[in-house]
Design an enzyme around this catalytic site. Sequence first.
Site, short mmCIF file in Angstrom:
data_model
loop_
_atom_site.label_atom_id
_atom_site.label_comp_id
_atom_site.label_asym_id
_atom_site.label_seq_id
_atom_site.Cartn_x
_atom_site.Cartn_y
_atom_site.Cartn_z
N GLU A 1 11.68 -6.77 -9.17
CA GLU A 1 10.91 -5.57 -9.50
C GLU A 1 11.78 -4.60 -10.29
O GLU A 1 12.52 -3.80 -9.69
CB GLU A 1 10.44 -4.89 -8.23
CG GLU A 1 9.56 -5.75 -7.35
CD GLU A 1 8.70 -4.87 -6.45
OE1 GLU A 1 7.50 -4.81 -6.69
OE2 GLU A 1 9.24 -4.22 -5.55
N GLY B 1 5.23 1.57 -10.62
CA GLY B 1 4.41 2.77 -10.57
C GLY B 1 4.38 3.56 -11.86
O GLY B 1 3.92 4.70 -11.88
N TRP C 1 0.83 -1.21 0.00
CA TRP C 1 0.00 0.00 0.00
C TRP C 1 0.86 1.27 0.00
O TRP C 1 0.34 2.37 -0.13
CB TRP C 1 -0.94 0.01 1.21
CG TRP C 1 -1.96 -1.10 1.21
CD1 TRP C 1 -2.09 -2.12 0.30
CD2 TRP C 1 -3.01 -1.31 2.17
NE1 TRP C 1 -3.14 -2.94 0.64
CE2 TRP C 1 -3.73 -2.47 1.78
CE3 TRP C 1 -3.41 -0.63 3.33
CZ2 TRP C 1 -4.81 -2.96 2.51
CZ3 TRP C 1 -4.50 -1.12 4.06
CH2 TRP C 1 -5.19 -2.27 3.64
N GLY D 1 1.65 -2.81 -6.30
CA GLY D 1 1.52 -1.50 -5.68
C GLY D 1 0.16 -0.89 -5.99
O GLY D 1 -0.83 -1.16 -5.33
N GLY D 2 0.10 -0.10 -7.05
CA GLY D 2 -1.12 0.64 -7.37
C GLY D 2 -2.38 -0.21 -7.40
O GLY D 2 -3.42 0.17 -6.83
C1 PEP Z 1 5.60 -2.01 -5.77
O1 PEP Z 1 5.38 -1.05 -5.06
O2 PEP Z 1 6.33 -2.94 -5.35
C2 PEP Z 1 5.02 -2.05 -7.12
C3 PEP Z 1 5.28 -3.08 -7.88
O3 PEP Z 1 4.24 -0.99 -7.50
P1 PEP Z 1 3.30 -0.90 -8.82
O4 PEP Z 1 2.52 -2.19 -8.89
O5 PEP Z 1 2.46 0.29 -8.60
O6 PEP Z 1 4.23 -0.78 -9.99
#
Ligand code: PEP
Length: 258
Positions: free
Chosen positions: A170, A176, A14, A237-238
Amino acid sequence: MTQTNRKPFVGGNWKMNTDAAAASSLIDAVIGSLNTDSVDVAVYPPFVYLREIAAKASGANILVGAQDCWHEGNGAFTGEISTDMLKDCSVSTVLTGHSERRHVIGESDELVNLKTKAAIAAGLIAVLCVGETLDQRDDGQTDAVNETQIRAGLAGVSKESLGLVVIAYEPVWAIGTGKTATPEDAQNAHRTIRELIASMYDQQASDAMRIIYGGSMKPGNASELMAMPDIDGGLIGGAALKAADFHAIIDAGVSQTA
Ligand code: PEP
């Protein structure tokens, strides 16, 4: 289960979002229609809402995690949160080395290693996050960056402790941004990470290690990413801020186990 019996892991980060009311409604909605035990599901709310979220999640099939921790025991570390405090809030997992901690806050590989070891020593599942920046990718450094961050992050971690480790690949440029690695590119990175774990530990450790993808994973791309043989779930994330999207991603994980 995946081909090698790895239980998918789907975590919702979050970040620094929600307020007390929104966090409370979000966990209610996430728990509300969660109906699986074939995927490990975790949420990582801001520290200040952990206790309330954990109270709501108790009895539901959901892990509550922290986005960071400090590696020393309780003491004179102003502003930090110890693993004892996290456990006191019924936390069972913690993110270490998230790209925003590495690249915005400036955490080093050495600090990420200390935090990872502290989490494991406390019996928490450490989700060790690694990944390359866009410049590093353009330079062909993806695998080298992952190797450096994983070797450093797991320095001093025994094979016996690896059950408490999940690796999150990641790519920083995908977090993001709405840009996602193609399933093939992500699979290549994950396979190379799995080979690295085999060379650092052994084949059994490599086969058992859950390696999840993060970076703009959403309902529209989760299935094809998780269908890849070395992608064992996602760190979201989002899309984790919308319960319906988060559920759709969890469902993509469930369908890999059918
Ligand atoms: C994260 O915060 O680990 C992430 C993958 O964010 P998002 O899904 O928004 O890219």
